[in-house]
Design a protein around this motif. Sequence first.
Motif, PDB file in Angstrom:
ATOM      1  N   GLY A 202     -32.051 -15.233  11.045  1.00 28.94           N
ATOM      2  CA  GLY A 202     -30.853 -14.505  11.419  1.00 28.94           C
ATOM      3  C   GLY A 202     -31.154 -13.029  11.582  1.00 28.94           C
ATOM      4  N   ILE A 203     -30.091 -12.227  11.669  1.00 29.17           N
ATOM      5  CA  ILE A 203     -30.216 -10.779  11.808  1.00 29.17           C
ATOM      6  C   ILE A 203     -29.541 -10.123  10.609  1.00 29.17           C
ATOM      7  CG2 ILE A 203     -29.701  -8.773  13.237  1.00 29.17           C
ATOM      8  CD1 ILE A 203     -29.486 -10.668  15.635  1.00 29.17           C
ATOM      9  N   PRO A 204     -30.285  -9.483   9.718  1.00 29.63           N
ATOM     10  CA  PRO A 204     -29.665  -8.815   8.573  1.00 29.63           C
ATOM     11  C   PRO A 204     -28.685  -7.729   9.031  1.00 29.63           C
ATOM     12  CG  PRO A 204     -32.054  -8.960   8.302  1.00 29.63           C
ATOM     13  CD  PRO A 204     -31.754  -9.354   9.708  1.00 29.63           C
ATOM     14  N   ARG A 228     -42.530 -15.178   2.412  1.00 31.61           N
ATOM     15  CA  ARG A 228     -43.097 -14.665   3.656  1.00 31.61           C
ATOM     16  C   ARG A 228     -41.964 -14.149   4.533  1.00 31.61           C
ATOM     17  NH1 ARG A 228     -47.658 -15.451   7.079  1.00 31.61           N
ATOM     18  NH2 ARG A 228     -47.130 -15.625   9.307  1.00 31.61           N
ATOM     19  N   VAL A 229     -42.241 -13.088   5.286  1.00 31.05           N
ATOM     20  CA  VAL A 229     -41.276 -12.485   6.194  1.00 31.05           C
ATOM     21  C   VAL A 229     -41.887 -12.423   7.589  1.00 31.05           C
ATOM     22  CG1 VAL A 229     -40.113 -10.332   6.826  1.00 31.05           C
ATOM     23  CG2 VAL A 229     -40.081 -11.122   4.444  1.00 31.05           C
ATOM     24  N   GLU A 230     -41.125 -12.851   8.591  1.00 29.61           N
ATOM     25  CA  GLU A 230     -41.528 -12.667   9.984  1.00 29.61           C
ATOM     26  C   GLU A 230     -40.438 -11.888  10.714  1.00 29.61           C
ATOM     27  OE1 GLU A 230     -42.700 -16.078  12.169  1.00 29.61           O
ATOM     28  OE2 GLU A 230     -44.479 -16.468  10.934  1.00 29.61           O
ATOM     29  N   VAL A 239     -38.537  -6.586   6.128  1.00 29.41           N
ATOM     30  CA  VAL A 239     -37.508  -6.904   7.104  1.00 29.41           C
ATOM     31  C   VAL A 239     -36.355  -5.942   6.891  1.00 29.41           C
ATOM     32  CG1 VAL A 239     -36.540  -8.682   5.571  1.00 29.41           C
ATOM     33  CG2 VAL A 239     -35.926  -8.647   7.995  1.00 29.41           C
ATOM     34  N   MET A 240     -35.842  -5.392   7.995  1.00 28.08           N
ATOM     35  CA  MET A 240     -34.776  -4.405   7.915  1.00 28.08           C
ATOM     36  C   MET A 240     -33.537  -4.892   8.662  1.00 28.08           C
ATOM     37  SD  MET A 240     -36.790  -0.777   8.405  1.00 28.08           S
ATOM     38  CE  MET A 240     -37.499  -1.205   9.993  1.00 28.08           C
ATOM     39  N   ALA A 241     -32.394  -4.334   8.290  1.00 25.35           N
ATOM     40  CA  ALA A 241     -31.152  -4.634   8.997  1.00 25.35           C
ATOM     41  C   ALA A 241     -31.337  -4.363  10.478  1.00 25.35           C
ATOM     42  CB  ALA A 241     -30.025  -3.767   8.446  1.00 25.35           C
ATOM     43  N   GLY A 242     -30.813  -5.285  11.309  1.00 20.40           N
ATOM     44  CA  GLY A 242     -30.896  -5.107  12.743  1.00 20.40           C
ATOM     45  C   GLY A 242     -32.102  -5.746  13.390  1.00 20.40           C
ATOM     46  N   ALA A 246     -37.119 -14.115  10.278  1.00 22.68           N
ATOM     47  CA  ALA A 246     -37.232 -15.433   9.655  1.00 22.68           C
ATOM     48  C   ALA A 246     -37.810 -15.239   8.264  1.00 22.68           C
ATOM     49  CB  ALA A 246     -38.123 -16.346  10.484  1.00 22.68           C
ATOM     50  N   LEU A 247     -37.105 -15.715   7.249  1.00 23.59           N
ATOM     51  CA  LEU A 247     -37.475 -15.488   5.852  1.00 23.59           C
ATOM     52  C   LEU A 247     -37.786 -16.825   5.184  1.00 23.59           C
ATOM     53  CD1 LEU A 247     -34.677 -12.903   4.957  1.00 23.59           C
ATOM     54  CD2 LEU A 247     -36.892 -12.498   6.030  1.00 23.59           C
ATOM     55  N   ASN A 248     -38.929 -16.868   4.522  1.00 17.85           N
ATOM     56  CA  ASN A 248     -39.423 -18.104   3.913  1.00 17.85           C
ATOM     57  C   ASN A 248     -39.211 -18.099   2.405  1.00 17.85           C
ATOM     58  OD1 ASN A 248     -42.743 -19.354   3.217  1.00 17.85           O
ATOM     59  ND2 ASN A 248     -40.882 -20.543   3.468  1.00 17.85           N
ATOM     60  N   VAL A 249     -38.396 -19.044   1.936  1.00 15.90           N
ATOM     61  CA  VAL A 249     -38.274 -19.336   0.497  1.00 15.90           C
ATOM     62  C   VAL A 249     -38.526 -20.834   0.373  1.00 15.90           C
ATOM     63  CG1 VAL A 249     -36.851 -19.228  -1.562  1.00 15.90           C
ATOM     64  CG2 VAL A 249     -36.591 -17.480   0.206  1.00 15.90           C
ATOM     65  N   GLY A 250     -39.739 -21.182   0.010  1.00 16.95           N
ATOM     66  CA  GLY A 250     -40.244 -22.527   0.218  1.00 16.95           C
ATOM     67  C   GLY A 250     -39.504 -23.655  -0.463  1.00 16.95           C
ATOM     68  N   HIS A 251     -38.975 -23.447  -1.669  1.00 15.90           N
ATOM     69  CA  HIS A 251     -38.485 -24.591  -2.435  1.00 15.90           C
ATOM     70  C   HIS A 251     -37.036 -24.959  -2.132  1.00 15.90           C
ATOM     71  CE1 HIS A 251     -37.197 -21.116  -4.880  1.00 15.90           C
ATOM     72  NE2 HIS A 251     -36.219 -21.891  -5.282  1.00 15.90           N
ATOM     73  N   TRP A 252     -36.345 -24.204  -1.303  1.00 12.75           N
ATOM     74  CA  TRP A 252     -34.983 -24.591  -0.932  1.00 12.75           C
ATOM     75  C   TRP A 252     -35.001 -25.794   0.006  1.00 12.75           C
ATOM     76  CZ3 TRP A 252     -33.091 -18.975   0.519  1.00 12.75           C
ATOM     77  CH2 TRP A 252     -32.875 -18.249  -0.665  1.00 12.75           C
TER      78      TRP A 252
END
Length: 481
Positions: A202-204, A228-230, A239-242, A246-252
């Motif tokens: 998404g877009i923060p 991890r952040v892409e 990662v900044m607003a705007g 794509a943000l990785n939180v593996g165990h969800w």
Amino acid sequence: MSHDQINITLGTAGHIDHGKTALVKSLTGCETDRLREEKERGMSIDLGYAPCIVGNLEVGIVDVPGHENFVKTMVAGAAGMDGVILVVAADDGVMPQTREHLDILTLLGIRHGLVALTKIDRVAAEDVELAQAELAELVQGTFLEGASILPVSNVTGQGYSPLLEALETLVAQITPKTTGGVFRLPVDRAFSVQGYGTVVAGIPVCGQAQPGDEVVILPQDFGGRLKRVEVYGRASDTVMAGQCAALNVGHWESQAIGRGDTLTLPGYFAPESWYVCRLRLLPRDRLRLKQGGAVRFHTGTSEVNAAIYNLGQGEVGEPGEYLIQIRTQSPIIAGPGDHFILRLLSPMQTVGGGTIIEAIPRRLKRTRTQLREELEQRAQAISDDARFVEYCIRAAEGLTASEAEIAVRAKVLPDRLQEILAKLMREQKLIGISAGRYLHRDTADAACSHVLEIVQQHHRDIPDRPGMTFEELKGATRWDK
């Protein structure tokens, strides 16, 4: 050649089949129609993201669907835009979704953009001029009044040099979103990647985050840390607003997360159902929204059925500004200053939008003394974090407020909160009651006057008594402390 990333996201808007996706592909080289159904049907039905080089800067671009059945998806995409390219086909001209998209963009507070007049290879030169004149009339009185109207062809490439120059000018006019607030990303989608686990995209809308930061998904209340952040499809340490991210939180579990959820820092937001808002109602024939009337409420990437209540007199119907409260059918995540869109359930059309002032615990009584004045003060305060912190202390229900209470209500990080509190103390606007607890001087003055009135009235009522006991005074004030 490397380019500097800047946390700005542009977007497309406009009627179906007017060339939005083809324009994005020409600008970025990316095919944003990623779903098989989109490719089979030849139209966008979901949001598409791509990095876009504008001058020496890399920005994000989001492509939205133009079909009337997917306006809700368009709203979700437009919520992350800082500037817009309104796309209109020269052979079609202004169409219903052209107008509705322009209304939505205006209500969402977008202030920068330009117009791309596409498919000029299909019409004669005089028809291009007529289409430009029609568009100039359409955008009068909107944020696009006076903006460039640029004829282009996605087939021949005609007009792309002026378009790229205009995009450079557009990006230079946009102020990137603040990165100093509480990080918050309205979720567009979640998916699983082999070897990494769940990725949320998404877009923060505010703040910044880094790998290792503790985060939470709401309303599910799943906790975790960013692995991890892409940004724009490449690994990044921030990662900044705007930024399209794509943000990785593996165990969800990716299946348990979807559009409308929110990834944020723990402790600042909670799912809420009641919100007080400032609404701008659009001109619509025979529109009357009665107390408790059903509407569709869009904010961030979320959409939910809701009931609307006017805080003024009468029904909501005539075009103009209203103070309203909204009760959502299911709790959502939203913050002070977030924009929203109201749509009717039947017929499905956009009727208004505006700004969320704040979540509230329960329905407000519109007959309450000075309610409107208090809400206007609150609405003005939310536009600046220092003003809102001061307002939160002045309006604290228990007269005083702790740092934790202030931080949560004002959505301010600890370091920034300390800066604001120190400044307010230097200006003698606050009184430190105990460690981390504050009383506003206006509140203190009003409290002293109130106590004095109570004591004076006591002496008038019972002149033979020397005074009041502490318990009597506490009971008369009706203060907890």
